[in-house]
Structures are given as C-alpha cells and as structure tokens.
Design an enzyme around this catalytic site. Structure first.
Site, PDB file in Angstrom:
ATOM      1  N   GLY A 149      29.359   5.498 -59.329  1.00  0.00           N
ATOM      2  CA  GLY A 149      28.519   4.410 -58.868  1.00  0.00           C
ATOM      3  C   GLY A 149      27.522   4.024 -59.952  1.00  0.00           C
ATOM      4  O   GLY A 149      27.273   4.774 -60.897  1.00  0.00           O
ATOM      5  N   CYS A 150      26.931   2.837 -59.802  1.00  0.00           N
ATOM      6  CA  CYS A 150      26.029   2.334 -60.846  1.00  0.00           C
ATOM      7  C   CYS A 150      24.735   3.149 -60.922  1.00  0.00           C
ATOM      8  O   CYS A 150      24.312   3.537 -62.015  1.00  0.00           O
ATOM      9  CB  CYS A 150      25.729   0.857 -60.622  1.00  0.00           C
ATOM     10  SG  CYS A 150      25.166   0.426 -58.954  1.00  0.00           S
ATOM     11  N   TYR A 151      24.112   3.432 -59.782  1.00  0.00           N
ATOM     12  CA  TYR A 151      22.915   4.276 -59.804  1.00  0.00           C
ATOM     13  C   TYR A 151      23.214   5.682 -60.327  1.00  0.00           C
ATOM     14  O   TYR A 151      22.491   6.205 -61.196  1.00  0.00           O
ATOM     15  CB  TYR A 151      22.304   4.385 -58.405  1.00  0.00           C
ATOM     16  CG  TYR A 151      21.436   3.242 -57.956  1.00  0.00           C
ATOM     17  CD1 TYR A 151      20.312   2.848 -58.688  1.00  0.00           C
ATOM     18  CD2 TYR A 151      21.695   2.569 -56.766  1.00  0.00           C
ATOM     19  CE1 TYR A 151      19.497   1.810 -58.249  1.00  0.00           C
ATOM     20  CE2 TYR A 151      20.888   1.542 -56.322  1.00  0.00           C
ATOM     21  CZ  TYR A 151      19.784   1.159 -57.054  1.00  0.00           C
ATOM     22  OH  TYR A 151      18.976   0.137 -56.619  1.00  0.00           O
ATOM     23  N   THR A 153      25.373   6.688 -62.431  1.00  0.00           N
ATOM     24  CA  THR A 153      25.588   6.694 -63.873  1.00  0.00           C
ATOM     25  C   THR A 153      24.271   6.829 -64.612  1.00  0.00           C
ATOM     26  O   THR A 153      24.089   7.714 -65.457  1.00  0.00           O
ATOM     27  CB  THR A 153      26.314   5.409 -64.313  1.00  0.00           C
ATOM     28  OG1 THR A 153      27.623   5.379 -63.728  1.00  0.00           O
ATOM     29  CG2 THR A 153      26.444   5.343 -65.835  1.00  0.00           C
ATOM     30  N   GLU A 313      20.410   0.387 -67.727  1.00  0.00           N
ATOM     31  CA  GLU A 313      21.818   0.047 -67.912  1.00  0.00           C
ATOM     32  C   GLU A 313      22.095  -1.290 -67.242  1.00  0.00           C
ATOM     33  O   GLU A 313      21.321  -1.751 -66.396  1.00  0.00           O
ATOM     34  CB  GLU A 313      22.739   1.114 -67.308  1.00  0.00           C
ATOM     35  CG  GLU A 313      22.744   1.085 -65.793  1.00  0.00           C
ATOM     36  CD  GLU A 313      23.762   2.014 -65.143  1.00  0.00           C
ATOM     37  OE1 GLU A 313      24.314   2.878 -65.839  1.00  0.00           O
ATOM     38  OE2 GLU A 313      23.970   1.876 -63.923  1.00  0.00           O
TER      39      GLU A 313
END
Length: 347
Positions: A149-151, A153, A313
C-alpha cells in the site's frame, strides 16, 4: 520484449502504470482492461496518455488477460483473488490491491471483511529485515507479487532501519501522515469533492481503523524481529497526489544521536529509490512528484528522547505503480531500475 496487460486501466493506478510502461524499453503494452468503462476509449479516461488514446478498453476477463507475459492488476481490494485463480501459472501477476499482502488471516478478515485469499511475496524490495535480508530477496523470478500500500511504503521505509539496527524502541511508534486525494481512487465520493477538500485538511481512520495499519505492523515487525506497536493517523490533504509521513519512535537507551543517522544512511546506501537527504534538507511531496523515489530525513529530539523521521513519496508512483513496475523488473530478471524515473517534476 515482454507483453503486459493492465486491468483497471481507467483508474488512477492503472493510468500511472501505463505512463511508466510507455517509457519502459522492455515492455510492450497489450490489453488495457476495465470493468464498467469497458468499450470506451482509454483517452476518455486518461487524456494524458496520448499515445494510447485510441485504445479501446476491453472487459476484465481471464481470456483477455491470458497470453501476456505480465498482468498488472489495479483493481479494488478483494477483486483480484477470483481473477488470479483463472490465470495461467506461467503468467507473472503483479497485484496493486491488498488481496495478498497480509500474512494473518484474522487481520485480513477484521479489516477487509471478506475471506482470506492467502499471501504472496511482498513487493517492497528495499525493506530491511531483522535477519539481515531485504524484501527483494523474495522477488527475483517470483510469478506472483503483492505490491505494498502507499502509506506502508513510506512509513515502513522510514522506520525499518532504526528497528533493524536496534537504535529505536519497537513498542511506541507514532505516525501521522498526509495523503493526496488520489489515494482514495477515482470513484466519486462526496468528501473528496473539490469544494470539500480545497483549503482544508481532515483526519480519517483514526484510532487504528485504517486498513493499512496491519500491513505497517507486519513490515515493521519483520524489521524489528518482534511485534511492534504502531499508532497510525492518516489525514487528507488538499493536493491530488503525494504522501508526507511524520514518524516518531523512542530512542533506545544508551544510543548516541550520531549512531541514529548512521543506521539510516548505511541501510540505504546503494538503494537508488530511497534517498536519505543531506542534513538540514527536509522531504517535500513536490520534490518526488512523478518519481519512483522516497525521500527521508531524520532528527533526534534529545529533550524527549525521540527520533523523528520524515518521508515523502508520490503515492501513485513509488507508492503504487512505480513499485509495481519495480517488482515486475525483479520478477523478470531485468535491472531493477529499468524504465523508472529518479527525478521528480517541479514546480
């Protein structure tokens, strides 16, 4: 050349995968698929992809996806498992959804409310683990990979070095992170309307309720070698894309501040997609826009004995699509950096 099919091509993550593949020297774009948007032209949904504007979106079926070397799945959570069962075993499948990220069935059922589908190799190559290995050790030649998931990462890469090196305590990790609205997908939602978002910030998933929480705990526990405790509060920021995570942890007793920075610098030496910035420079979401890079900076607040790590990011690039292409490179035996941008777009 490798052929790639993209399911979910009309969404934000699918569009970002296509943007990256257009610049990739080893990929030829095959079928572009959608669900409710099948039959329409890709250019109606992704006008930025002019080279593919006349492509017709095909139905997301096993027959359409089969026959490609790689299938990228950019589907809603819970939609990948049934589809994957019908794809050939020799097709590399890179799943951007959450279906195969978690190892604990109870966590999946508690946070997602559907039957547990199993676990795939976890696609965060740079993640340091307590046994000295890295996430990429599981990815070379893997036929199935679950993209983080983005968070998770940003947050995992921010805190893992300190846990693996033993310079921070594992039991009191606190994270507050801001994300752009694209992290919620492209479906219409009243709270994401421009009139609601512009000029405002708001928290959500407070009190351990965000679905990425067990994934963050899983990653950081692997780095620490024992289960960690994480308090995670996400916030919605008035920007289309980007994540800025502020992560804090207790400094382990007897550790000198100089040793703290060394842990992060040493961990990510030679990692092209994780940049520990020079002292005095702090990450910015604008600096990583469109790049496959996480920028990090850290400080020690000696007055309270805490380490603060800031991570930035692009949630659609390194946080999703760039991570997916990076994993595909590893799965296919290509250089990990192939086709992936290191430079951001500014202003």
């Amino acid at each position: 050349m490798f052929t790639a099919a993209i399911a979910g091509a009309s969404g934000y993550a699918g569009g970002e995968i296509l943007r990256l593949l257009l610049a990739h020297p080893q990929f030829e774009i095959g079928a572009v698929c959608a669900s409710s948007n099948a039959g329409s032209l890709l250019g109606e949904h992704q006008p930025q992809l002019s080279a593919l504007a006349d492509r017709q979106l095909e139905p997301t079926t096993p027959d359409v996806l089969a026959g490609h070397d790689v299938v990228f799945l950019a589907l809603p959570h819970g939609a990948s498992a049934a589809l994957v069962e019908q794809l050939p075993d020799d097709t590399v499948v890179i799943d951007c959804g959450a279906d195969f990220r978690l190892r604990d069935a109870g966590d999946w059922e508690s946070f997602y409310g559907t039957p547990f589908a199993g676990t795939w190799p976890y696609g965060l190559p740079e993640l340091p683990r307590a046994d000295g290995s890295r996430g990429r050790d599981d990815l070379a030649g893997a036929p199935r990979i679950a993209v983080p998931g983005c968070y998770p990462t940003a947050i995992s890469l921010a805190l893992a070095p300190g846990l693996a090196a033993g310079v921070i305590e594992p039991h009191d990790l606190v994270v507050v992170a801001a994300s752009g609205t694209s992290g919620a997908g492209r479906s219409l939602k009243p709270h994401l309307l421009g009139a609601e978002v512009m000029g405002a910030m708001s928290p959500y998933g407070v009190g351990g309720g965000h679905r990425h929480t067990p994934e963050i705990v899983q990653n950081l526990s692997a780095a620490a070698g024992s289960r960690v405790g994480v308090s995670f509060t996400p916030t919605l920021a008035p920007m289309p894309r980007g994540i800025l995570a502020t992560c804090t942890a207790r400094l382990r007793k007897g550790v000198e501040p100089e040793a703290v920075r060394a842990a992060w610098v040493d961990t990510y030496a030679g990692e092209p997609f994780v940049q520990v910035l020079p002292s005095g420079r702090w990450p910015s979401t604008g600096a990583v826009l469109g790049s496959n890079v996480v920028q990090l900076q850290l400080a020690v607040d000696e007055s309270v004995g805490r380490v603060i790590v800031s991570a930035a990011e692009d949630n659609l690039t390194k946080g999703t699509a760039g991570g997916a292409v990076q994993c595909a490179n590893l799965a296919l035996g290509l250089p990990e950096t192939t086709g992936l941008p290191l430079a951001g777009v500014a202003p």
